[in-house]
Design a protein around this motif. Structure first.
Motif, PDB file in Angstrom:
ATOM      1  N   THR A  85       4.318  -3.620  26.173  1.00 40.68           N
ATOM      2  CA  THR A  85       5.258  -4.444  26.927  1.00 40.68           C
ATOM      3  C   THR A  85       6.693  -4.167  26.494  1.00 40.68           C
ATOM      4  O   THR A  85       6.991  -4.121  25.296  1.00 40.68           O
ATOM      5  N   PRO A  86       7.594  -3.949  27.457  1.00 37.29           N
ATOM      6  CA  PRO A  86       8.974  -3.598  27.100  1.00 37.29           C
ATOM      7  C   PRO A  86       9.690  -4.736  26.381  1.00 37.29           C
ATOM      8  O   PRO A  86      10.637  -4.503  25.649  1.00 37.29           O
ATOM      9  N   ASP A  87       9.230  -5.996  26.583  1.00 35.76           N
ATOM     10  CA  ASP A  87       9.921  -7.123  25.969  1.00 35.76           C
ATOM     11  C   ASP A  87       9.503  -7.339  24.519  1.00 35.76           C
ATOM     12  O   ASP A  87      10.059  -8.157  23.810  1.00 35.76           O
ATOM     13  N   SER A  88       8.463  -6.626  24.120  1.00 31.72           N
ATOM     14  CA  SER A  88       7.993  -6.808  22.758  1.00 31.72           C
ATOM     15  C   SER A  88       8.107  -5.461  22.065  1.00 31.72           C
ATOM     16  O   SER A  88       8.812  -4.580  22.505  1.00 31.72           O
ATOM     17  N   LEU A  89       7.376  -5.273  21.002  1.00 31.68           N
ATOM     18  CA  LEU A  89       7.331  -3.934  20.422  1.00 31.68           C
ATOM     19  C   LEU A  89       6.499  -3.069  21.352  1.00 31.68           C
ATOM     20  O   LEU A  89       5.439  -3.480  21.801  1.00 31.68           O
ATOM     21  N   PHE A  90       6.943  -1.854  21.604  1.00 33.48           N
ATOM     22  CA  PHE A  90       6.308  -1.016  22.622  1.00 33.48           C
ATOM     23  C   PHE A  90       4.818  -0.778  22.432  1.00 33.48           C
ATOM     24  O   PHE A  90       4.102  -0.523  23.369  1.00 33.48           O
ATOM     25  N   ILE A  91       4.366  -0.829  21.189  1.00 30.83           N
ATOM     26  CA  ILE A  91       2.964  -0.481  20.984  1.00 30.83           C
ATOM     27  C   ILE A  91       2.011  -1.597  21.375  1.00 30.83           C
ATOM     28  O   ILE A  91       0.818  -1.386  21.421  1.00 30.83           O
ATOM     29  N   TYR A  92       2.528  -2.795  21.665  1.00 32.02           N
ATOM     30  CA  TYR A  92       1.628  -3.904  21.973  1.00 32.02           C
ATOM     31  C   TYR A  92       1.615  -4.230  23.467  1.00 32.02           C
ATOM     32  O   TYR A  92       2.670  -4.410  24.059  1.00 32.02           O
ATOM     33  N   PRO A  93       0.443  -4.361  24.069  1.00 30.39           N
ATOM     34  CA  PRO A  93       0.386  -4.713  25.491  1.00 30.39           C
ATOM     35  C   PRO A  93       0.391  -6.226  25.721  1.00 30.39           C
ATOM     36  O   PRO A  93      -0.153  -6.711  26.707  1.00 30.39           O
ATOM     37  N   TYR A  94       0.972  -6.979  24.779  1.00 30.16           N
ATOM     38  CA  TYR A  94       0.965  -8.440  24.873  1.00 30.16           C
ATOM     39  C   TYR A  94       2.363  -8.963  25.178  1.00 30.16           C
ATOM     40  O   TYR A  94       3.363  -8.336  24.801  1.00 30.16           O
ATOM     41  N   LEU A  95       2.413 -10.119  25.812  1.00 30.12           N
ATOM     42  CA  LEU A  95       3.696 -10.783  26.021  1.00 30.12           C
ATOM     43  C   LEU A  95       4.263 -11.177  24.652  1.00 30.12           C
ATOM     44  O   LEU A  95       3.508 -11.340  23.688  1.00 30.12           O
ATOM     45  N   PRO A  96       5.605 -11.326  24.578  1.00 27.25           N
ATOM     46  CA  PRO A  96       6.232 -11.543  23.261  1.00 27.25           C
ATOM     47  C   PRO A  96       5.661 -12.739  22.485  1.00 27.25           C
ATOM     48  O   PRO A  96       5.622 -12.707  21.262  1.00 27.25           O
ATOM     49  N   ASP A  97       5.212 -13.773  23.197  1.00 26.56           N
ATOM     50  CA  ASP A  97       4.673 -14.929  22.458  1.00 26.56           C
ATOM     51  C   ASP A  97       3.143 -14.937  22.465  1.00 26.56           C
ATOM     52  O   ASP A  97       2.524 -15.947  22.163  1.00 26.56           O
ATOM     53  N   GLY A  98       2.530 -13.801  22.818  1.00 19.66           N
ATOM     54  CA  GLY A  98       1.064 -13.799  22.927  1.00 19.66           C
ATOM     55  C   GLY A  98       0.409 -12.643  22.211  1.00 19.66           C
ATOM     56  O   GLY A  98      -0.513 -12.017  22.723  1.00 19.66           O
ATOM     57  N   ASN A  99       0.887 -12.361  21.024  1.00 27.12           N
ATOM     58  CA  ASN A  99       0.348 -11.224  20.273  1.00 27.12           C
ATOM     59  C   ASN A  99      -0.617 -11.703  19.180  1.00 27.12           C
ATOM     60  O   ASN A  99      -0.202 -12.248  18.164  1.00 27.12           O
ATOM     61  N   PRO A 100      -1.912 -11.481  19.386  1.00 27.98           N
ATOM     62  CA  PRO A 100      -2.907 -11.963  18.412  1.00 27.98           C
ATOM     63  C   PRO A 100      -2.693 -11.386  17.009  1.00 27.98           C
ATOM     64  O   PRO A 100      -3.061 -12.016  16.024  1.00 27.98           O
ATOM     65  N   TYR A 101      -2.090 -10.199  16.930  1.00 30.09           N
ATOM     66  CA  TYR A 101      -1.844  -9.614  15.612  1.00 30.09           C
ATOM     67  C   TYR A 101      -0.734 -10.355  14.860  1.00 30.09           C
ATOM     68  O   TYR A 101      -0.525 -10.153  13.677  1.00 30.09           O
ATOM     69  N   PHE A 102      -0.014 -11.217  15.595  1.00 32.28           N
ATOM     70  CA  PHE A 102       0.996 -12.069  14.956  1.00 32.28           C
ATOM     71  C   PHE A 102       0.448 -13.485  14.772  1.00 32.28           C
ATOM     72  O   PHE A 102       1.192 -14.424  14.536  1.00 32.28           O
ATOM     73  N   GLY A 103      -0.860 -13.648  14.989  1.00 32.30           N
ATOM     74  CA  GLY A 103      -1.462 -14.975  14.851  1.00 32.30           C
ATOM     75  C   GLY A 103      -1.251 -15.847  16.071  1.00 32.30           C
ATOM     76  O   GLY A 103      -1.458 -17.054  16.018  1.00 32.30           O
ATOM     77  N   GLN A 104      -0.817 -15.255  17.179  1.00 32.66           N
ATOM     78  CA  GLN A 104      -0.580 -16.038  18.401  1.00 32.66           C
ATOM     79  C   GLN A 104      -1.780 -15.934  19.332  1.00 32.66           C
ATOM     80  O   GLN A 104      -2.605 -15.033  19.189  1.00 32.66           O
ATOM     81  N   LEU A 105      -1.853 -16.852  20.277  1.00 25.41           N
ATOM     82  CA  LEU A 105      -2.923 -16.826  21.264  1.00 25.41           C
ATOM     83  C   LEU A 105      -2.719 -15.617  22.190  1.00 25.41           C
ATOM     84  O   LEU A 105      -1.602 -15.386  22.650  1.00 25.41           O
ATOM     85  N   GLU A 106      -3.786 -14.886  22.454  1.00 25.06           N
ATOM     86  CA  GLU A 106      -3.648 -13.650  23.231  1.00 25.06           C
ATOM     87  C   GLU A 106      -3.138 -13.895  24.653  1.00 25.06           C
ATOM     88  O   GLU A 106      -3.687 -14.681  25.404  1.00 25.06           O
ATOM     89  N   LYS A 107      -2.024 -13.219  24.975  1.00 21.53           N
ATOM     90  CA  LYS A 107      -1.549 -13.207  26.368  1.00 21.53           C
ATOM     91  C   LYS A 107      -1.217 -11.758  26.706  1.00 21.53           C
ATOM     92  O   LYS A 107      -0.165 -11.253  26.304  1.00 21.53           O
ATOM     93  N   LEU A 108      -2.104 -11.119  27.450  1.00 24.50           N
ATOM     94  CA  LEU A 108      -1.848  -9.728  27.844  1.00 24.50           C
ATOM     95  C   LEU A 108      -0.697  -9.688  28.840  1.00 24.50           C
ATOM     96  O   LEU A 108      -0.543 -10.598  29.646  1.00 24.50           O
TER      97      LEU A 108
END
Ligand code: HEC
Length: 295
Positions: A85-108
């Motif tokens: 996702t361009p709004d987050s780090l490029f390597i993650y396909p998650y929305l900025p507030d939905g990255n499970p690797y950051f302990g957040q609820l998954e939002k693709l």
């Protein structure tokens, strides 16, 4: 006496056989029922976890559901086939507030779902002259194109061939010809994979450039035809993502492109040496757009 013993023995054998057959036939019937239930669970789960709206018109829902399960719960296709996702780090396909690797609820992020673009770097270890290791291996856009067919317009037969045999229909990174090796020697970086013994070792690095590299087709080739068909059906039900406006990375930007609407596709500007011309000219799967021949 002997015959009585034999008769007794035969009776025991018969009883055992009947018992075994009886045991087998009942569980087999139950097993079939369980299998149906198990597959139905996969289909239901597949629909529950599909992260994008699905176009089910003319599709077999059982295939689409199973395909979603295989793509989203098993195959991790989006883990590799997304630009991030361009709004987050490029390597993650998650929305900025939905990255499970950051302990957040998954939002693709649906805007980059299966749109291709992960850059894995060169396949090899530098085996070419001047340490040239060949072009970067970049995942492709798996969304359907304007034809409605899955994976940028491939037919099921082609798709099945790709998954089973790793056949690269786009010939994105062939092995270097002697002329290309010469060009590398002269300081160019043609889009081809140099092969040979890695300097300082005895390891002969001979990837076959006509095959997909990194893509786990070797594992996926063990799937059943039904599974492959299910994945294809699902991939034809997801929304098209047109990367026409995204400048491609060095290597093969055209491969990330996909035409959602009618009309001919414009040639992309490559960020790198181009020895193949626009995709429309060399890809067998881009033929004629509605309203005009492909240029
Ligand atoms: C480990 C990363 C990875 C995973 C997981 C992965 N792929 Fe790939 N895939 C790639 C790469 C990299 C390429 C491009 C390889 C190349 O250029 O040699 C590719 C290419 C492909 C192609 C060829 C595309 C074309 O235009 O010809 C298809 C089809 C494909 N993948 C489907 C899938 C499906 C379906 C899944 C999930 C079931 C999947 N991939 C999972 C890395 C991956």
């Amino acid at each position: 006496m002997g015959s009585v013993h034999f008769a007794k023995g035969a009776a025991v054998v018969a009883a055992v056989v009947i018992g075994v057959v009886g045991m087998l036939s009942l569980p087999l019937a139950l097993q079939a029922q369980n299998n149906d239930e198990a597959i139905q669970q996969l289909v239901t789960k597949g629909f529950a976890i599909a992260p994008v709206p699905l176009n089910l018109a003319g599709k077999d829902p059982n295939l689409v559901g199973l395909g979603s399960y295989l793509v989203n719960a098993v195959g991790d296709c989006n883990g590799c086939h997304s630009s991030g996702t361009p709004d987050s780090l490029f390597i993650y396909p998650y929305l900025p507030d939905g990255n499970p690797y950051f302990g957040q609820l998954e939002k693709l992020d649906p805007s980059v779902y299966l749109n291709g673009g992960t850059n894995f770097g060169a396949v090899g270890t530098p085996t070419g002259p001047k340490g040239y290791a060949g072009p970067a291996i970049i995942t492709r856009n798996l969304t359907p194109d304007y034809t409605g067919r899955a994976e940028g317009g491939h037919t099921l037969a082609e798709f099945s061939d790709i998954i089973k045999n790793g056949h690269d229909y786009d010939h994105v990174h062939p092995n270097c010809t002697p002329a290309q090796i010469q060009a590398i020697n002269e300081g160019e970086t043609p889009i081809c994979i140099p092969t040979g013994v890695i300097p300082g070792t005895t390891f002969n690095n001979i990837p076959d450039g006509s095959l997909l590299q990194i893509m786990p087709w070797v594992t996926f080739s063990h799937m059943t035809d039904y599974d492959i068909k299910a994945i294809y059906e699902y991939l034809s039900a997801i929304p098209c993502i047109d990367n026409t406006l995204v400048p491609g990375p060095a290597g093969d930007p055209n491969e990330l492109r996909n035409q959602c609407g009618p009309g001919p596709i414009a040639p992309a500007v490559r960020a790198d040496n181009d020895n193949k011309g626009p995709k429309a000219l060399r890809s067998p799967r881009i033929r004629v757009g509605i309203g005009g021949a492909v240029k």
